[in-house]
Write an enzyme that holds these catalytic residues in place. Sequence first.
Site, PDB file in Angstrom:
ATOM      1  N   HIS A 171      41.022  36.854  48.881  1.00  0.00           N
ATOM      2  CA  HIS A 171      41.551  36.602  47.533  1.00  0.00           C
ATOM      3  C   HIS A 171      40.448  36.722  46.479  1.00  0.00           C
ATOM      4  O   HIS A 171      39.820  35.714  46.141  1.00  0.00           O
ATOM      5  CB  HIS A 171      42.158  35.201  47.461  1.00  0.00           C
ATOM      6  CG  HIS A 171      43.406  35.054  48.258  1.00  0.00           C
ATOM      7  ND1 HIS A 171      44.657  35.153  47.709  1.00  0.00           N
ATOM      8  CD2 HIS A 171      43.584  34.843  49.581  1.00  0.00           C
ATOM      9  CE1 HIS A 171      45.570  34.994  48.657  1.00  0.00           C
ATOM     10  NE2 HIS A 171      44.943  34.802  49.804  1.00  0.00           N
ATOM     11  N   GLU A 223      40.762  36.910  43.434  1.00  0.00           N
ATOM     12  CA  GLU A 223      41.128  36.187  42.204  1.00  0.00           C
ATOM     13  C   GLU A 223      40.522  34.783  42.138  1.00  0.00           C
ATOM     14  O   GLU A 223      40.342  34.237  41.060  1.00  0.00           O
ATOM     15  CB  GLU A 223      42.655  36.132  42.028  1.00  0.00           C
ATOM     16  CG  GLU A 223      43.432  35.227  42.973  1.00  0.00           C
ATOM     17  CD  GLU A 223      43.789  35.880  44.303  1.00  0.00           C
ATOM     18  OE1 GLU A 223      43.115  36.842  44.722  1.00  0.00           O
ATOM     19  OE2 GLU A 223      44.748  35.396  44.954  1.00  0.00           O
ATOM     20  N   CYS A 267      45.856  40.238  50.077  1.00  0.00           N
ATOM     21  CA  CYS A 267      46.318  39.470  51.236  1.00  0.00           C
ATOM     22  C   CYS A 267      47.642  40.049  51.758  1.00  0.00           C
ATOM     23  O   CYS A 267      47.636  41.116  52.351  1.00  0.00           O
ATOM     24  CB  CYS A 267      46.385  37.984  50.904  1.00  0.00           C
ATOM     25  SG  CYS A 267      46.180  36.972  52.374  1.00  0.00           S
TER      26      CYS A 267
END
Length: 538
Positions: free
Chosen positions: A509, A511, A383
């Site tokens: 993202h 994650e 990001c």
Amino acid sequence: MPRTKYVFVTGGVSSSLGKGIISASLAKLLQARGFSVTIQKFDPYINIDPGTMNPYEHGECYVTDDGAETDLDLGHYERYLNVPTSQANNVTTGRVYQSVIDKERRGDYLGKTVQVIPHITDEIKYRVKLLGNTGDYDFVITEIGGTVGDIESLPYIESVRQLKWELGDQCVVVHLTLVPYLAAAQELKTKPTQHSVKLLLESGIQPDIIVCRTEKPLNESVRNKIAQFCNVERNSVIESIDAPSIYQVPLLMREEKLDIEVLAKTRTAYNKEPDLTKWESFLYKLEHPKCTVNIGLVGKYTELKDAYKSILESFIHAGTENLCKVKVHRISSECISKDNVEEKLGEMSGILVAPGFGDRGIEGKITAIKYARENNVPFLGICLGMQCAVIEFGRNVLGYTHAHSTEMEPRTKYPVIDIMDDQKDIDDMGGTMRLGAYPCSIREGSKAYEVYGKLNIKERHRHRFEYNNKYKDEYEKAGMIASGINEANDLVEIMEIPTHPWFIGVQFHPEYGSTVAEPHPLFSAFVGAAKEYRSEPV
Ligand code: GLN
């Protein structure tokens, strides 16, 4: 249709005892027995969601597929269960009050005084049962945020009391407390647990199961004492001993038979043992790494371990895929300069530049990226990390002096990162970013394609700014290509440098999407590249 069972997890004595991990571990055990389970978190604060809080207040803000900005515990729920959560899985006092007030204005309560009981508690109860009423779940586990005795938790505790009364054995309350060890007395002390159960009893709730967080094993006499003084069965006193990894907790809970207690108390028939084969093989790999890889995590919240929670967990998952231990070094971007970058990052096998907002530490991030690019160190930008990679390339390769994002420098001559069109007229800050999962098409033959092994993916987002397509041709010619695009609005989702061994920036993202069962391919490939670049013995 079998009835949905409701499990409430409350906490006493202290915060940070691990209600989220206990809830997720119990859910994992029930899931491993073949039940369908979901977990929800009820947070007693007045914000509508944690999206407007900074990480110092609330740790990481987790984002669901449907674009909810939520508590980080939802990340644990997904990582353990490998089932997506949604807006309905995180409820806050702000949201509860907002909908009650909206109803009042609409006239739904005409003639009535609107009160905490019954209107707020009815709204809480309605939301507790929302997922259960879909018929999709055998168990709905509801974690009540905060600690029993907090003023702001009272309406939740009262709602649990009412539900327990209404639902009978369809409902069970698990209370998590602390059993401290007093070194001077060389004893585990049960009094704080007794007091916190007393507090619950004052609110009309008798917990069914008590989970005791402890540094030392609970001996028989401690277990008996807790059972006797807290009115629970001896088998319902469950030890939750400190573990080296949160991923061991489901196995510890299996040993303590937490799932069996819940099944017995809710009169749920079961016939098989939990199948945790995959989980155990993950743990085996976690505990038997063959080498160590050092990753520099460059961000501005280095002293806060919860700020980058999902990134740290994704590295644990990716480490097991690569049979290596990933040592993450949190490096403050504010402390990185041209003069010390070699000293700070020279030993790293890979560099990750973190997501974020605002100007603080931005030049350090750009300096770290320049170092990774010029020295062929594997790099992953997430990001803001990807946006910084674009800025760095603009400044140092394309010669765009002072190139910047208009987030930091609204008047920059080279706005290589700019606000998205549909964000320009937004004044409200809450829940208005580009949030949740969007599709991305990957360019064939790119590194991104090699990583994902497919042309179409979906990833979760949380941003207002984007790569400025005006500069795309120049970037491509100079060697930084857009290898992933959201075709609906031509938004660049992935950037990479094909001549670099491993240099990828992503606007989304990854994650949020890594789980124990399915480690995220970007993290796995990044750790793989880092391992190839440089690894150490364990
Ligand atoms: N601040 C940047 C934006 O809003 C990046 C956000 C992030 O890293 N999550 O676009």
